[in-house]
Every structure is written in C-alpha cells, then in structure tokens.
Design a protein around this motif. Structure first.
Motif, mmCIF file in Angstrom:
data_model
loop_
_atom_site.group_PDB
_atom_site.id
_atom_site.type_symbol
_atom_site.label_atom_id
_atom_site.label_comp_id
_atom_site.label_asym_id
_atom_site.label_seq_id
_atom_site.Cartn_x
_atom_site.Cartn_y
_atom_site.Cartn_z
ATOM 1 N N ASP A 125 0.831 -1.196 0.000
ATOM 2 C CA ASP A 125 0.000 0.000 0.000
ATOM 3 C C ASP A 125 0.875 1.260 0.000
ATOM 4 O O ASP A 125 0.539 2.254 -0.652
ATOM 5 C CB ASP A 125 -0.935 -0.007 1.213
ATOM 6 C CG ASP A 125 -1.950 1.098 1.133
ATOM 7 O OD1 ASP A 125 -2.770 1.092 0.178
ATOM 8 O OD2 ASP A 125 -1.948 1.987 2.014
ATOM 9 N N ALA A 126 1.980 1.210 0.699
ATOM 10 C CA ALA A 126 2.901 2.350 0.717
ATOM 11 C C ALA A 126 3.458 2.601 -0.679
ATOM 12 O O ALA A 126 3.709 3.761 -1.055
ATOM 13 C CB ALA A 126 4.036 2.101 1.716
ATOM 14 N N GLN A 127 3.637 1.561 -1.470
ATOM 15 C CA GLN A 127 4.123 1.725 -2.840
ATOM 16 C C GLN A 127 3.051 2.384 -3.718
ATOM 17 O O GLN A 127 3.377 3.087 -4.670
ATOM 18 C CB GLN A 127 4.511 0.367 -3.435
ATOM 19 C CG GLN A 127 5.767 -0.243 -2.840
ATOM 20 C CD GLN A 127 7.012 0.506 -3.251
ATOM 21 O OE1 GLN A 127 7.152 0.932 -4.387
ATOM 22 N NE2 GLN A 127 7.930 0.689 -2.311
ATOM 23 N N ILE A 128 1.803 2.146 -3.413
ATOM 24 C CA ILE A 128 0.712 2.759 -4.172
ATOM 25 C C ILE A 128 0.587 4.239 -3.816
ATOM 26 O O ILE A 128 0.319 5.073 -4.663
ATOM 27 C CB ILE A 128 -0.633 2.038 -3.882
ATOM 28 C CG1 ILE A 128 -0.578 0.604 -4.403
ATOM 29 C CG2 ILE A 128 -1.809 2.799 -4.488
ATOM 30 C CD1 ILE A 128 -1.752 -0.256 -3.963
ATOM 31 N N HIS A 129 0.804 4.572 -2.577
ATOM 32 C CA HIS A 129 0.609 5.933 -2.073
ATOM 33 C C HIS A 129 1.939 6.609 -1.749
ATOM 34 O O HIS A 129 2.137 7.126 -0.645
ATOM 35 C CB HIS A 129 -0.301 5.912 -0.838
ATOM 36 C CG HIS A 129 -1.638 5.329 -1.115
ATOM 37 N ND1 HIS A 129 -1.953 4.022 -0.838
ATOM 38 C CD2 HIS A 129 -2.743 5.873 -1.687
ATOM 39 C CE1 HIS A 129 -3.195 3.786 -1.214
ATOM 40 N NE2 HIS A 129 -3.695 4.888 -1.732
ATOM 41 N N CYS A 130 2.829 6.613 -2.704
ATOM 42 C CA CYS A 130 4.153 7.229 -2.495
ATOM 43 C C CYS A 130 4.023 8.723 -2.303
ATOM 44 O O CYS A 130 3.205 9.381 -2.947
ATOM 45 C CB CYS A 130 5.040 6.968 -3.705
ATOM 46 S SG CYS A 130 5.447 5.257 -3.944
ATOM 47 N N LYS A 131 4.870 9.216 -1.437
ATOM 48 C CA LYS A 131 4.936 10.664 -1.259
ATOM 49 C C LYS A 131 5.879 11.222 -2.324
ATOM 50 O O LYS A 131 6.882 10.596 -2.658
ATOM 51 C CB LYS A 131 5.436 11.000 0.142
ATOM 52 C CG LYS A 131 4.454 10.577 1.196
ATOM 53 C CD LYS A 131 4.877 10.996 2.576
ATOM 54 C CE LYS A 131 3.779 10.536 3.514
ATOM 55 N NZ LYS A 131 4.099 10.668 4.884
ATOM 56 N N GLU A 132 5.541 12.370 -2.829
ATOM 57 C CA GLU A 132 6.364 12.991 -3.847
ATOM 58 C C GLU A 132 7.793 13.173 -3.338
ATOM 59 O O GLU A 132 8.013 13.607 -2.211
ATOM 60 C CB GLU A 132 5.789 14.357 -4.253
ATOM 61 C CG GLU A 132 6.470 14.937 -5.456
ATOM 62 C CD GLU A 132 5.791 16.181 -5.957
ATOM 63 O OE1 GLU A 132 6.465 16.960 -6.624
ATOM 64 O OE2 GLU A 132 4.594 16.369 -5.689
ATOM 65 N N GLY A 133 8.734 12.793 -4.156
ATOM 66 C CA GLY A 133 10.138 12.899 -3.799
ATOM 67 C C GLY A 133 10.716 11.666 -3.146
ATOM 68 O O GLY A 133 11.917 11.575 -2.943
ATOM 69 N N ASP A 134 9.874 10.690 -2.807
ATOM 70 C CA ASP A 134 10.361 9.443 -2.200
ATOM 71 C C ASP A 134 10.943 8.570 -3.300
ATOM 72 O O ASP A 134 10.223 8.024 -4.123
ATOM 73 C CB ASP A 134 9.229 8.714 -1.494
ATOM 74 C CG ASP A 134 9.682 7.473 -0.745
ATOM 75 O OD1 ASP A 134 10.846 7.039 -0.921
ATOM 76 O OD2 ASP A 134 8.872 6.930 0.024
ATOM 77 N N LEU A 135 12.248 8.468 -3.330
ATOM 78 C CA LEU A 135 12.938 7.740 -4.400
ATOM 79 C C LEU A 135 12.886 6.220 -4.203
ATOM 80 O O LEU A 135 13.279 5.475 -5.074
ATOM 81 C CB LEU A 135 14.397 8.195 -4.502
ATOM 82 C CG LEU A 135 14.576 9.681 -4.817
ATOM 83 C CD1 LEU A 135 16.050 10.031 -4.849
ATOM 84 C CD2 LEU A 135 13.884 10.072 -6.100
ATOM 85 N N SER A 136 12.393 5.765 -3.050
ATOM 86 C CA SER A 136 12.333 4.317 -2.795
ATOM 87 C C SER A 136 11.067 3.683 -3.340
ATOM 88 O O SER A 136 10.903 2.478 -3.257
ATOM 89 C CB SER A 136 12.459 4.036 -1.301
ATOM 90 O OG SER A 136 11.297 4.498 -0.638
ATOM 91 N N CYS A 137 10.163 4.480 -3.897
ATOM 92 C CA CYS A 137 8.943 3.887 -4.450
ATOM 93 C C CYS A 137 8.355 4.772 -5.520
ATOM 94 O O CYS A 137 8.723 5.937 -5.667
ATOM 95 C CB CYS A 137 7.933 3.618 -3.345
ATOM 96 S SG CYS A 137 7.139 5.066 -2.635
ATOM 97 N N GLY A 138 7.443 4.185 -6.273
ATOM 98 C CA GLY A 138 6.699 4.939 -7.250
ATOM 99 C C GLY A 138 7.310 4.999 -8.630
ATOM 100 O O GLY A 138 6.649 5.387 -9.585
ATOM 101 N N GLY A 139 8.537 4.593 -8.783
ATOM 102 C CA GLY A 139 9.192 4.686 -10.090
ATOM 103 C C GLY A 139 9.189 3.394 -10.875
ATOM 104 O O GLY A 139 9.931 3.252 -11.837
ATOM 105 N N GLN A 140 8.339 2.472 -10.469
ATOM 106 C CA GLN A 140 8.336 1.179 -11.128
ATOM 107 C C GLN A 140 7.573 1.270 -12.430
ATOM 108 O O GLN A 140 7.375 0.433 -13.163
ATOM 109 C CB GLN A 140 7.708 0.092 -10.233
ATOM 110 C CG GLN A 140 8.373 -0.049 -8.912
ATOM 111 C CD GLN A 140 7.739 0.857 -7.858
ATOM 112 O OE1 GLN A 140 7.140 1.883 -8.128
ATOM 113 N NE2 GLN A 140 7.926 0.497 -6.622
#
Length: 140
Positions: A125-140
């Motif tokens: 769920d944290a990967q779905i709701h990444c905070k902007e600028g968080d380089l550990s998720c969201g770039g998949q």
C-alpha cells in the motif's frame, strides 16, 4: 544424576523463553474473536476467518499496485511477491517450532501468517501511495 540437572535447567529455561516469545506473537496479532473462543477448534476457526480477510486485503492491494506499475515493474513485483510468500511461510514455520506437535501450533502458525500478511499489505500500500520525492517507491 547431578550432572544432568544443569542441562535440564537449561532446557527448561529455553522452553520458557520460546513459550514467552510465542505468546507475545499471539498477543501482538490477536483477533477480537479469540476473546470468546471456548475451544481450540473455535480459536482455529476465528484465526482462519481473520487470515482469509487479511489475505483478501493483500490480494486487493497487490492487484492495485500491479495495475499501477510498468510492465517491467509488474514482472519484478510478481517475482518479489512469490519470494515473499515463500519467506513468510518459512518464517512462520520457524517461529512456531516451539509448539510443533501441540494442539496450539495451528493457531500460532495462523497468527504468524496473519501478522506478516498484514505487514506486507502495508508495504504494498505504501508503494501505491508514495509521497512525492520518495525515491524508494513509485518509479516502477
């Protein structure tokens, strides 16, 4: 006989420590329905229902993340989830070795599975709701 007494004491203390750590696992993830479970079968049924609900939530979250990521990200997510499932099951087998062969083992194993499943759901769920600028998720 006196030679074996220190050994017996060490074995007893190990058993007490294992039991205490397993009890803390039980209380950490204890479903509400366990409060009224009068038998082991009722406990197992309660935990089974809780596990089913947690598994359903995990599957929903996994599918939502799968729909969000790229094709390459989806391939990696599938691989990671398969590895996580194998780890979860092995970890719970290890965690519940102290109750192996006992009637409480299935309950302890189920509580462990449920707790780790809920943790994985939070991770996905944290990967779905990444905070902007968080380089550990969201770039998949």
């Amino acid at each position: 006989m006196r030679f074996f007494r220190p050994y017996a004491r060490a074995v007893l203390m190990t058993g007490v420590l294992v039991g205490a750590s397993l009890s803390s696992l039980c209380f950490a993830a204890q479903p509400e329905c366990l409060n009224n479970a009068p038998t082991q079968a009722a406990m197992d049924d309660c935990i089974g229902r809780t596990m089913k609900a947690s598994d359903q939530k995990l599957n929903e979250t996994y599918k939502a993340l799968l729909a969000k990521v790229s094709k390459n990200g989806a391939d990696h997510l599938r691989k990671a989830q398969r590895a996580w499932l194998a780890w979860r099951d092995a970890q719970c087998e290890f965690n519940t070795m102290g109750t192996s062969g006992g009637s409480i083992n299935s309950s302890m194993y189920g509580l462990c599975i449920d707790e780790l499943t809920q943790e994985q759901t939070r991770r996905l769920d944290a990967q779905i709701h990444c905070k902007e600028g968080d380089l550990s998720c969201g770039g998949q």
